[in-house]
Scaffold this active site. Structure first.
Site, mmCIF file in Angstrom:
data_model
loop_
_atom_site.group_PDB
_atom_site.id
_atom_site.type_symbol
_atom_site.label_atom_id
_atom_site.label_comp_id
_atom_site.label_asym_id
_atom_site.label_seq_id
_atom_site.Cartn_x
_atom_site.Cartn_y
_atom_site.Cartn_z
ATOM 1 N N HIS A 84 0.824 -1.219 0.000
ATOM 2 C CA HIS A 84 0.000 0.000 0.000
ATOM 3 C C HIS A 84 0.856 1.267 0.000
ATOM 4 C CE1 HIS A 84 0.084 -0.219 4.556
ATOM 5 N NE2 HIS A 84 0.024 1.084 4.450
ATOM 6 N N ASP A 219 1.104 -7.683 2.137
ATOM 7 C CA ASP A 219 1.245 -6.245 1.929
ATOM 8 C C ASP A 219 2.722 -5.829 1.790
ATOM 9 O OD1 ASP A 219 0.856 -3.538 1.770
ATOM 10 O OD2 ASP A 219 -0.568 -3.450 3.444
ATOM 11 N N SER A 654 3.933 2.246 8.346
ATOM 12 C CA SER A 654 3.687 1.253 7.300
ATOM 13 C C SER A 654 4.972 0.968 6.541
ATOM 14 C CB SER A 654 2.646 1.776 6.315
ATOM 15 O OG SER A 654 1.377 1.660 6.881
HETATM 16 N N1 ARG Z 1 -4.597 0.195 7.239
HETATM 17 C C1 ARG Z 1 -3.313 0.188 6.574
HETATM 18 C C2 ARG Z 1 -2.452 1.305 7.110
HETATM 19 O O1 ARG Z 1 -2.919 2.388 7.339
HETATM 20 C C3 ARG Z 1 -3.426 0.357 5.110
HETATM 21 C C4 ARG Z 1 -4.024 -0.770 4.418
HETATM 22 C C5 ARG Z 1 -4.292 -0.470 2.968
HETATM 23 N N2 ARG Z 1 -5.337 -1.365 2.516
HETATM 24 C C6 ARG Z 1 -6.610 -0.975 2.243
HETATM 25 N N3 ARG Z 1 -7.490 -1.899 2.048
HETATM 26 N N4 ARG Z 1 -6.960 0.278 2.139
HETATM 27 O O2 ARG Z 1 -1.258 1.165 7.244
#
Ligand code: ARG
Length: 719
Positions: A84, A219, A654
């Site tokens: 992401h 991811d 992330s």
């Molecule tokens: N929740 C994750 C983060 O903020 C991002 C995941 C991205 N995936 C999604 N389905 N939007 O680090």
């Protein structure tokens, strides 16, 4: 009796707050927590974690793009980060014919790596500049202090960076303006896409599983940073060579057990752990629900267009993902804040503070002042969210608002020809960028809806004068909503979409022509209303909160010196270290969550053709054949795809490396769990978990699924 209970509650609360909580400043690890890290299992010396004289783990950690973390994993500048985090670059590298986002991509060799717009930053040094900044701020408050701070920050940054485009610096506030640190970075601008799994792996589970455990998302994505031939940071050039890093992380495929030590280096973006009960209440009452409602609407219109056409899906994918990510976050945050009564907990802390502050002139009015400040702002809070998430949530209106810079230049009597030419040129570039990302159909629907919602939710006296009277006069109709007809008119008539009108304007740019444009008129009606009537109220609110926050923190340092000296400042997108353990948890009564998810679990969630739970045929073949290579877990006899730890992280982390006790990479942090979504404002030691993709799954995806063993061969594996 009452007092007795209260203090027991407070002791418990303090204990609850201080377990694996903490985003520690690497420079201060030795003074603050190193001993405890060793007690928990760490096997490294302090100088292996952070040193300015020798290479250390900190040298392998980078800021990736605008808001993520990445790590260097080979002596040729190879970067691991999240899927992401690379998402936008992957989407930009894709076309409908060569759809790397959908199908995945791995460069067969370095010559096939794809240039991106991403730059990465390496931390060069940290310096405490508190004395200098404080001297420049003096005894000021409010707006005056805010302005002096900006001036002080930019003069320090200028001194350090000079005109060097490959250096960057920031001066950040710690403990709500009680301390200031300078961070200096080396910026590398030639970063290339090396590979990524198909979206069905990299975003498996989509928004349904986002922010949740159990989780089965692969991811990750892979990039490489290049330098000039003489070893310096550089812009993209075919002649550049892979970076020779000061340090890179070895990768362990030995696995781990529940309870093992885990450590995360990275760039947490923001937390507000000393938020007041007033702030919590404003979030749960207004800020969060209004944001969620507006994003909900925008996402629905975007999604319905994305489903119709793969080209639109590709065009909107990245923007959709980022809007959706914090739509679900803020919805979850509200639920958890209410569920755990964070408001009540903060009130307890405040009652205790107020009792201590009694008779101390500097501190005794802090919380009554907070109350007044929030009461004064509350009537306008909805308007503020509507401007940011609603009016500016229409890409056309946001783009049209950018013309106000042009209007300023055009309306200046003494504007030179060059100034005008420059402004026009900027406007041309901005228009090209806008059109590249613009989907008219969804945007027009968003505009119609937001105009309607604004009219419903914002009190008449706060609306732009005459705007809705005019709208209803021009577009009243019993067949179709006046809002829809108004939006259709804007999209029909604005020069933003009409090449002929635009060229006429560019050939003879006048303020009158600009002011007559339907999109500009609409956007400016709201923007001017905000600028004239509400911006100063908002600034007063924010500045007062900053002043009170600074005093409150200062008071806490005085009240509990030992505890506060040993604590960490809120996240501010500077490098931090968090340590804890791999750990299972109990999310609710009678339910226990294991600490890992497996490949079998991925296969079990498979829904053929589904938007979020589809899988590539090759994945299913490999899974059926149990072709796990050397990446299977000895105990589970399966590939571990993800795991959870107790580490304290947040957005910005992330892509961060998850390290074992020897500083070897075991995974990449990519999310937080739903039960602890209140973590920005209150850390929950029982429920907080960091969700990580297991590096063995990453390697399996690269090697077996992606057929790119040569990338795995570049790593230093610990077996
Ligand atoms: N929740 C994750 C983060 O903020 C991002 C995941 C991205 N995936 C999604 N389905 N939007 O680090």
């Amino acid at each position: 009796m009452k007092k007795f209970f209260l203090s027991i509650a407070l002791v418990l609360f303090m204990f609850r707050t201080y377990a694996d909580e903490g985003m520690w400043i690497p420079l201060l690890l030795g003074e603050q927590v190193y001993k405890d890290m060793v007690k928990k299992g760490l096997k490294l010396k302090p100088e292996q974690l952070y040193s300015i004289n020798q290479s250390s783990i900190k040298d392998a950690i980078i800021i990736f793009g605008g808001g993520c973390t990445g790590e260097i994993v080979s002596d040729k500048g190879l970067i691991f980060t999240n899927h992401h985090c690379g998402y936008d670059a992957i989407a930009n590298a894709s076309t409908v014919e060569h759809n790397y986002l959908r199908d995945g991509f791995f460069a067969a060799d370095m010559s096939k790596e794809i240039q991106s717009k991403i730059s990465v930053r390496f931390l060069n040094r940290i310096e405490d500049v508190t004395d200098r900044v404080m001297k420049e701020l003096g005894n000021t408050n409010g707006m005056e202090r805010a302005q002096k701070l900006i001036a002080a920050q930019s003069s320090i940054v200028k001194e350090v960076v000079g005109g060097d485009e490959f250096k960057a610096a920031v001066v950040v506030s710690l403990f709500k303006g009680n301390q200031y640190f300078l961070y200096v970075y080396d910026v590398f601008k030639d970063v290339r896409l090396v590979g990524n799994p198909p979206e069905s792996i990299g975003k498996f589970g989509g928004d349904t599983d986002n922010w949740e455990w159990p989780r089965h998302t692969g991811d990750f994505s892979v990039f490489r940073v290049y330098m000039s031939k003489d070893g310096k940071p550089a812009n993209y050039s075919a002649d550049n060579v892979p970076l020779k890093p000061k340090h890179f992380l070895p990768v362990s495929i030995k696995g781990f057990k529940d309870g093992d030590y885990s450590m995360i280096f990275g760039y947490p973006g923001s937390t507000n752990r000393y938020e007041t009960s007033y702030g919590v209440k404003l979030s749960t009452d207004i800020n969060n629900p209004v944001l969620v409602k507006l994003r909900d609407m925008r996402l629905k219109y975007m999604f319905s267009e994305m489903m119709k056409d793969p080209a639109i899906k590709l065009q909107l994918a990245s923007s959709y993902a980022s809007i959706a990510n914090y739509w679900k976050f803020y919805d979850g945050e509200t639920k958890q804040l209410l569920k755990y009564d964070i408001f009540g907990q903060k009130q307890n802390t405040e009652t205790n503070f107020v009792a201590w502050a009694k008779g101390k002139a500097e501190y005794e009015n802090i919380f009554s002042d907070y109350q007044k400040n929030y009461e004064a702002w509350r009537p306008y809070a909805t308007q503020a969210v509507y401007m940011r998430e609603g009016i500016m949530g229409s890409p056309l209106l946001a783009y049209a608002a950018s013309w106000s810079g042009l209007e300023q230049v055009l309306s200046k009597k003494d504007a030179s020809k060059e100034d005008i030419a420059k402004a026009i040129n900027n406007a041309k570039v901005a228009r090209e960028n806008f059109l590249k990302d613009e989907n008219k159909k969804s945007d027009q629907n968003i505009l119609a809806s937001v105009l309607m919602m604004y009219n419903t939710d914002i009190p008449k006296e706060q609306q732009p004068a005459g705007f809705y009277e005019d709208l209803f006069k021009r577009f009243n109709s019993i067949d179709e909503s006046p809002y829809k007809r108004y939006a259709a008119d804007v999209f029909e008539n604005t020069m933003a979409f009409d090449g002929n009108k635009w060229n006429d304007f560019i050939a003879n740019p006048t303020t009158a022509a600009l002011q007559a444009d339907a999109a500009y008129k609409t956007s400016m009606a709201f923007v001017k209303n905000w600028n004239v009537n509400y911006i100063s109220k908002n600034q007063a609110f924010v500045n007062k909160n900053n002043d009170l926050g600074r005093e409150y923190m200062k008071g806490l340092f005085e009240k509990e010196p030992a505890k506060m000296k040993g604590t960490y400042p809120d996240a501010n997108f500077t490098m931090r270290v968090s340590y804890g353990n791999v750990k299972s948890y109990q999310p609710k009564d009678a339910v226990k969550y294991d600490f890992v998810c497996t490949l079998s679990g991925v296969a079990a969630k498979y829904v053929p053709g589904d938007y979020e739970f589809d899988l590539p045929a090759k994945f299913l073949d490999l899974y059926k054949a149990k072709d796990f290579g050397e990446y299977a877990d000895a105990k589970y006899k399966d590939i571990i795809v993800t795991f959870i730890t107790t580490n304290d992280i947040t957005g910005g982390n992330s892509g961060s490396p998850v390290l074992n006790a020897n500083g070897e990479l075991i995974g990449l942090a990519f999310d937080g769990n739903y039960e602890a979504l209140s973590h920005k404002l209150a850390f929950d030691k029982d429920l907080n978990r960091t969700i990580c993709v297991d590096v063995r799954y990453v390697l399996w995806c690269i090697d077996k699924l992606g057929g790119a063993k040569h990338i795995v061969d570049e790593l230093k594996l610990v077996k």
